[in-house]
Design an enzyme around this catalytic site. Sequence first.
Site, mmCIF file in Angstrom:
data_model
loop_
_atom_site.group_PDB
_atom_site.id
_atom_site.type_symbol
_atom_site.label_atom_id
_atom_site.label_comp_id
_atom_site.label_asym_id
_atom_site.label_seq_id
_atom_site.Cartn_x
_atom_site.Cartn_y
_atom_site.Cartn_z
ATOM 1 N N SER A 170 16.138 5.726 -5.105
ATOM 2 C CA SER A 170 15.225 5.157 -6.101
ATOM 3 C C SER A 170 15.359 5.860 -7.440
ATOM 4 C CB SER A 170 13.780 5.294 -5.617
ATOM 5 O OG SER A 170 13.657 4.726 -4.338
ATOM 6 N N ALA B 71 -2.624 -4.004 -2.628
ATOM 7 C CA ALA B 71 -3.024 -4.125 -1.219
ATOM 8 C C ALA B 71 -4.483 -3.689 -1.062
ATOM 9 C CB ALA B 71 -2.124 -3.261 -0.350
ATOM 10 N N SER C 105 6.279 -7.096 3.043
ATOM 11 C CA SER C 105 7.073 -7.366 4.238
ATOM 12 C C SER C 105 7.859 -8.674 4.096
ATOM 13 C CB SER C 105 6.144 -7.466 5.446
ATOM 14 O OG SER C 105 5.241 -8.530 5.247
ATOM 15 N N CYS D 222 10.223 1.366 2.464
ATOM 16 C CA CYS D 222 11.202 0.303 2.752
ATOM 17 C C CYS D 222 12.601 0.896 2.807
ATOM 18 C CB CYS D 222 11.130 -0.773 1.680
ATOM 19 S SG CYS D 222 11.281 -0.112 0.025
ATOM 20 N N ARG E 167 10.437 10.931 3.519
ATOM 21 C CA ARG E 167 9.756 10.575 2.273
ATOM 22 C C ARG E 167 8.644 9.594 2.644
ATOM 23 N NH1 ARG E 167 11.837 6.384 -2.011
ATOM 24 N NH2 ARG E 167 10.568 6.928 -3.814
ATOM 25 N N GLU F 274 11.413 -2.523 11.502
ATOM 26 C CA GLU F 274 11.041 -1.393 10.646
ATOM 27 C C GLU F 274 10.082 -0.491 11.412
ATOM 28 O OE1 GLU F 274 9.460 -3.419 7.071
ATOM 29 O OE2 GLU F 274 10.488 -1.853 5.966
ATOM 30 N N ARG G 266 6.532 -0.703 -11.576
ATOM 31 C CA ARG G 266 7.865 -1.299 -11.506
ATOM 32 C C ARG G 266 7.819 -2.794 -11.855
ATOM 33 N NH1 ARG G 266 11.464 -0.044 -6.156
ATOM 34 N NH2 ARG G 266 10.572 -1.941 -5.339
ATOM 35 N N TRP H 33 0.811 -1.224 0.000
ATOM 36 C CA TRP H 33 0.000 0.000 0.000
ATOM 37 C C TRP H 33 0.843 1.272 0.000
ATOM 38 C CZ3 TRP H 33 1.699 2.665 4.104
ATOM 39 C CH2 TRP H 33 2.239 1.944 5.168
ATOM 40 N N LYS I 89 -2.286 -8.098 -7.818
ATOM 41 C CA LYS I 89 -3.144 -7.897 -6.647
ATOM 42 C C LYS I 89 -2.576 -6.755 -5.828
ATOM 43 C CE LYS I 89 -3.006 -9.132 -2.577
ATOM 44 N NZ LYS I 89 -3.491 -7.880 -1.970
ATOM 45 N N GLU J 277 10.905 -8.122 -3.170
ATOM 46 C CA GLU J 277 11.334 -6.803 -2.679
ATOM 47 C C GLU J 277 10.739 -6.672 -1.287
ATOM 48 O OE1 GLU J 277 13.382 -4.788 -4.070
ATOM 49 O OE2 GLU J 277 13.460 -5.515 -6.127
ATOM 50 N N LEU J 278 11.566 -6.891 -0.266
ATOM 51 C CA LEU J 278 11.015 -7.048 1.094
ATOM 52 C C LEU J 278 11.384 -5.867 1.992
ATOM 53 C CD1 LEU J 278 11.745 -10.882 1.330
ATOM 54 C CD2 LEU J 278 9.732 -9.722 0.437
HETATM 55 P P1 NAP Z 1 2.565 -6.849 3.519
HETATM 56 O O1 NAP Z 1 1.651 -6.938 4.652
HETATM 57 O O2 NAP Z 1 3.614 -7.873 3.354
HETATM 58 O O3 NAP Z 1 1.619 -6.830 2.215
HETATM 59 C C1 NAP Z 1 2.142 -6.687 0.929
HETATM 60 C C2 NAP Z 1 1.167 -7.259 -0.072
HETATM 61 O O4 NAP Z 1 1.026 -8.651 0.172
HETATM 62 C C3 NAP Z 1 -0.235 -6.683 0.024
HETATM 63 O O5 NAP Z 1 -0.799 -6.663 -1.262
HETATM 64 C C4 NAP Z 1 -0.937 -7.704 0.889
HETATM 65 O O6 NAP Z 1 -2.316 -7.703 0.683
HETATM 66 C C5 NAP Z 1 -0.332 -8.973 0.363
HETATM 67 N N1 NAP Z 1 -0.408 -10.096 1.281
HETATM 68 C C6 NAP Z 1 -0.397 -10.099 2.631
HETATM 69 N N2 NAP Z 1 -0.476 -11.369 3.097
HETATM 70 C C7 NAP Z 1 -0.538 -12.171 2.002
HETATM 71 C C8 NAP Z 1 -0.625 -13.573 1.820
HETATM 72 N N3 NAP Z 1 -0.673 -14.419 2.843
HETATM 73 N N4 NAP Z 1 -0.676 -14.046 0.567
HETATM 74 C C9 NAP Z 1 -0.631 -13.235 -0.490
HETATM 75 N N5 NAP Z 1 -0.551 -11.883 -0.390
HETATM 76 C C10 NAP Z 1 -0.491 -11.372 0.845
HETATM 77 O O7 NAP Z 1 3.303 -5.463 3.446
HETATM 78 P P2 NAP Z 1 2.679 -4.009 3.544
HETATM 79 O O8 NAP Z 1 2.379 -3.720 4.947
HETATM 80 O O9 NAP Z 1 1.587 -3.848 2.533
HETATM 81 O O10 NAP Z 1 3.883 -3.127 3.011
HETATM 82 C C11 NAP Z 1 4.900 -2.717 3.830
HETATM 83 C C12 NAP Z 1 6.115 -3.626 3.670
HETATM 84 O O11 NAP Z 1 6.529 -3.640 2.323
HETATM 85 C C13 NAP Z 1 7.293 -3.134 4.468
HETATM 86 O O12 NAP Z 1 7.943 -4.220 5.074
HETATM 87 C C14 NAP Z 1 8.179 -2.511 3.394
HETATM 88 O O13 NAP Z 1 9.539 -2.446 3.736
HETATM 89 C C15 NAP Z 1 7.923 -3.399 2.248
HETATM 90 N N6 NAP Z 1 8.260 -2.737 0.973
HETATM 91 C C16 NAP Z 1 9.386 -3.146 0.315
HETATM 92 C C17 NAP Z 1 9.757 -2.509 -0.851
HETATM 93 C C18 NAP Z 1 10.985 -2.939 -1.590
HETATM 94 O O14 NAP Z 1 11.121 -2.566 -2.744
HETATM 95 N N7 NAP Z 1 11.898 -3.695 -0.990
HETATM 96 C C19 NAP Z 1 8.981 -1.459 -1.363
HETATM 97 C C20 NAP Z 1 7.841 -1.068 -0.658
HETATM 98 C C21 NAP Z 1 7.496 -1.726 0.517
HETATM 99 P P3 NAP Z 1 -3.339 -7.164 1.808
HETATM 100 O O15 NAP Z 1 -2.665 -6.006 2.449
HETATM 101 O O16 NAP Z 1 -4.514 -6.792 1.031
HETATM 102 O O17 NAP Z 1 -3.548 -8.310 2.738
#
Ligand code: NAP
Length: 487
Positions: A451, A186, A239, A294, A288, A391, A169, A160, A184, A260-261
């Site tokens: 970035s 968020a 995550s 991340c 930012r 984080e 990307r 999100w 899919k 990308e975690l």
């Molecule tokens: P998240 O909870 O891991 O969710 C990411 C995506 O995965 C969402 O679309 C989420 O959908 C989906 N998801 C969650 N559980 C799932 C499952 N069991 N099966 C399939 N899909 C699933 O992360 P977030 O809170 O949205 O984003 C923040 C995280 O992203 C942070 O850790 C950040 O560092 C990381 N991030 C990394 C980068 C990079 O390039 N390294 C860039 C941006 C963000 P729902 O939310 O709809 O459940």
Amino acid sequence: MSADRETAVVEAVGKELFIGGKWVPATGGKTFPVLDPSTGATLCEVADASPEDGKAALDAAVAAQADWANHPPRERGEILRRAYDLLLARADDLALLMTLEMGKPVAEARGEITYAAEFFRWFAEEAVRIDGGYAVAPNGVGRFLVTKQPVGPAILITPWNFPMAMGTRKIGPAVAAGCTSVIKPAAQTPLSMLALAGILAEAGLPEGVLNVVTTSSSGSVMEPMIRDGRARKLSFTGSTAVGRKLLEQCADKVLRTSMELGGNAPFLVFDDADLDAAIDGAMQAKMRNIGEACTAANRFYVQRGIADEFARRLTERMEALPMGRGTEDGVIVGPLIDRAAVEKVSSLVADAADRGAKVLTGGSTVDGPGNFYQATVLTDVPPEAKLASEEIFGPVAPISVFDTEEEAVAAANDTEYGLVSYLYTSDLKRALRVSERLEAGMIGLNQGIVSNPAAPFGGIKQSGLGREGGTVGIDEFLETKYIAVSL
Ligand code: NAP
């Protein structure tokens, strides 16, 4: 920003699933609400896909794959280029839409639209540069032909925090390489992706090449698609905890993965640094996206000689940041994504304070409505504070002091993450020496933002696998095939 304009940008977006080039309701007409994090109000309802809907989207991507792979690369690139133009032409509306669903200030959302569009321009140019090779075998008799082909249908999952750029990307290189996909977004921020699907269709993307599934139950909808085996690739941004789970699911059918975690970026400032530049860089790296990135600086390590001045000046800058709804002029600190995020940031700050950290500014939630947390600076943060290893994902800058380069590098690398590290010094030898020793996929050397669509973005250790963007980004969606030729 007028309420009418806000309503109009939300109304303009398709709210159904986008499957096989058509907007279709979810099974049983189910929907879920999208909330404005600055007020808690419901913006609209969008389709809530079931596992059957997910399967239908995968069916559409699989059906379109062979034709799409044979589509001339130039045409694939031109579709992306037209989508780039459309994104820029509608940037103001798309930025407002993003601010409404995600909360970031509208000027930042506008910046994200430009950044997101750049991935389409970059991969439009990369589509026609997919290379191969011809070589003489070492025995002088045989010949090697090497060619690259699309991996096949891909599943794309985005977070999100950057609702548009994390999508382009992935979609940019997938489209350029000749892969069809199901994406899919968020559940908290589906509207930007739905708007993007409309734009890509308008730009001429054939039916089934991109399918969008929105759902409030990501696990139960995505797992069967991943385990199905017809998709050959999963590209995930999110995550580390969810990434691990998805890697396990991919293992069954041995899917190619890009991950990308999460991150836990250290920000090192040596006492020979240009302090003005370091403060500017710290503000960018920390604030930012309201700290919800991340790449956000999660830990500041400052050399003793300048530590007090750094903390004082960073505090002044953080205190001066206007907070409010992202649609208001001049706002820098918007709301966090939800209540759970505010509670997490609060508890990390409380834990650090309990362990002896001093709060120089901020340190509190803000009464509702909305999910606001004050811009915060902490000093004397001990290494055992939880925010040194987790984080923060919010507007909190924890500062610790170091004496030697050795100590700074050891502290910086003391994490399971390895996405990005920032380093401020004016000594060239130290800059290169420390850059080489920092365990991260990216280094911000005297700069607070790394970035760039033309550069390879990604992490090492538990921050991920693979790279997005740059000349290597398209390879994530290509397989190398070698043809052994006997003369
Ligand atoms: P998240 O909870 O891991 O969710 C990411 C995506 O995965 C969402 O679309 C989420 O959908 C989906 N998801 C969650 N559980 C799932 C499952 N069991 N099966 C399939 N899909 C699933 O992360 P977030 O809170 O949205 O984003 C923040 C995280 O992203 C942070 O850790 C950040 O560092 C990381 N991030 C990394 C980068 C990079 O390039 N390294 C860039 C941006 C963000 P729902 O939310 O709809 O459940």
